[in-house]
Motif scaffolding. Structure first.
Motif, PDB file in Angstrom:
ATOM      1  N   ALA A 116      44.590  13.753 -43.403  1.00 27.91           N
ATOM      2  CA  ALA A 116      43.980  14.358 -44.589  1.00 27.91           C
ATOM      3  C   ALA A 116      44.829  15.554 -45.008  1.00 27.91           C
ATOM      4  O   ALA A 116      45.270  16.333 -44.168  1.00 27.91           O
ATOM      5  CB  ALA A 116      42.555  14.806 -44.294  1.00 27.91           C
TER       6      ALA A 116
ATOM      7  N   ASP B 282      34.751  12.274 -38.778  1.00 28.44           N
ATOM      8  CA  ASP B 282      34.372  12.389 -37.363  1.00 28.44           C
ATOM      9  C   ASP B 282      32.921  11.969 -37.147  1.00 28.44           C
ATOM     10  O   ASP B 282      32.618  11.193 -36.237  1.00 28.44           O
ATOM     11  CB  ASP B 282      34.532  13.832 -36.868  1.00 28.44           C
ATOM     12  CG  ASP B 282      35.946  14.177 -36.460  1.00 28.44           C
ATOM     13  OD1 ASP B 282      36.741  13.266 -36.163  1.00 28.44           O
ATOM     14  OD2 ASP B 282      36.254  15.382 -36.419  1.00 28.44           O
TER      15      ASP B 282
ATOM     16  N   MET C 239      37.495  15.698 -42.922  1.00 28.82           N
ATOM     17  CA  MET C 239      37.668  15.226 -41.545  1.00 28.82           C
ATOM     18  C   MET C 239      36.375  15.351 -40.753  1.00 28.82           C
ATOM     19  O   MET C 239      36.093  14.520 -39.888  1.00 28.82           O
ATOM     20  CB  MET C 239      38.813  15.984 -40.873  1.00 28.82           C
ATOM     21  CG  MET C 239      39.343  15.287 -39.649  1.00 28.82           C
ATOM     22  SD  MET C 239      39.976  13.613 -39.916  1.00 28.82           S
ATOM     23  CE  MET C 239      41.590  13.974 -40.562  1.00 28.82           C
TER      24      MET C 239
ATOM     25  N   VAL D  99      43.796  11.240 -48.408  1.00 25.28           N
ATOM     26  CA  VAL D  99      43.463  10.807 -47.056  1.00 25.28           C
ATOM     27  C   VAL D  99      44.052   9.422 -46.832  1.00 25.28           C
ATOM     28  O   VAL D  99      43.890   8.523 -47.650  1.00 25.28           O
ATOM     29  CB  VAL D  99      41.939  10.860 -46.785  1.00 25.28           C
ATOM     30  CG1 VAL D  99      41.167   9.985 -47.741  1.00 25.28           C
ATOM     31  CG2 VAL D  99      41.629  10.503 -45.351  1.00 25.28           C
TER      32      VAL D  99
ATOM     33  N   GLU E 196      40.315  19.358 -46.837  1.00 20.50           N
ATOM     34  CA  GLU E 196      40.657  18.459 -45.732  1.00 20.50           C
ATOM     35  C   GLU E 196      39.776  18.653 -44.496  1.00 20.50           C
ATOM     36  O   GLU E 196      39.433  17.683 -43.823  1.00 20.50           O
ATOM     37  CB  GLU E 196      42.129  18.606 -45.352  1.00 20.50           C
ATOM     38  CG  GLU E 196      42.499  19.961 -44.828  1.00 20.50           C
ATOM     39  CD  GLU E 196      43.995  20.198 -44.682  1.00 20.50           C
ATOM     40  OE1 GLU E 196      44.348  21.027 -43.819  1.00 20.50           O
ATOM     41  OE2 GLU E 196      44.800  19.587 -45.407  1.00 20.50           O
ATOM     42  N   GLU E 197      39.387  19.884 -44.197  1.00 21.78           N
ATOM     43  CA  GLU E 197      38.550  20.127 -43.015  1.00 21.78           C
ATOM     44  C   GLU E 197      37.169  19.518 -43.183  1.00 21.78           C
ATOM     45  O   GLU E 197      36.629  18.901 -42.253  1.00 21.78           O
ATOM     46  CB  GLU E 197      38.471  21.616 -42.715  1.00 21.78           C
ATOM     47  CG  GLU E 197      39.786  22.171 -42.208  1.00 21.78           C
ATOM     48  CD  GLU E 197      39.715  23.642 -41.832  1.00 21.78           C
ATOM     49  OE1 GLU E 197      38.604  24.131 -41.534  1.00 21.78           O
ATOM     50  OE2 GLU E 197      40.776  24.289 -41.833  1.00 21.78           O
TER      51      GLU E 197
ATOM     52  N   ARG F 292      44.292  13.091 -37.047  1.00 23.46           N
ATOM     53  CA  ARG F 292      43.433  12.833 -35.909  1.00 23.46           C
ATOM     54  C   ARG F 292      43.506  11.352 -35.557  1.00 23.46           C
ATOM     55  O   ARG F 292      43.488  10.501 -36.442  1.00 23.46           O
ATOM     56  CB  ARG F 292      42.001  13.229 -36.256  1.00 23.46           C
ATOM     57  CG  ARG F 292      41.128  13.325 -35.040  1.00 23.46           C
ATOM     58  CD  ARG F 292      39.924  14.217 -35.233  1.00 23.46           C
ATOM     59  NE  ARG F 292      40.333  15.609 -35.427  1.00 23.46           N
ATOM     60  CZ  ARG F 292      39.711  16.448 -36.234  1.00 23.46           C
ATOM     61  NH1 ARG F 292      38.687  16.069 -36.933  1.00 23.46           N
ATOM     62  NH2 ARG F 292      40.117  17.692 -36.349  1.00 23.46           N
TER      63      ARG F 292
END
Length: 89
Positions: free
Chosen positions: A65, A78, A74, A33, A70-71, A4
């Protein structure tokens, strides 16, 4: 793997306090990361790595990531970028 991009909006850039906040937020995760800036990548779990990049206002960075959580990682990044007023993404 999730990538991202963000544009730094903070007047001070990514200085010590927000860098430390980001490091503290991502360290508990098992995923790798990295933060990429001007073709250099550093481990985002390293305050010295982040500070060595000298990221200023209006810079574009990429966060990468990779791992089982990872989700979630992130999502935390964010949220911090927005709540701390660091960047838009």
């Amino acid at each position: 793997m999730i990538e991202r991009s963000y544009k730094i909006t903070s007047v001070e850039g990514l200085h010590a306090r927000p860098a430390a906040t980001l490091v503290a937020a991502v360290t508990p995760f098992t995923s790798e990361v990295k933060l990429e800036y001007q073709e250099r990548q550093v481990n985002m779990k390293s305050i010295m790595g982040l500070m060595s990049l000298g990221i200023s206002k209006d810079s574009t960075i990429k966060i990468i990531a990779d791992g089982s959580d990872e989700e979630d990682l992130m999502a935390v990044v964010d949220a911090l970028m927005k709540t701390e007023g660091l960047a838009t993404g």
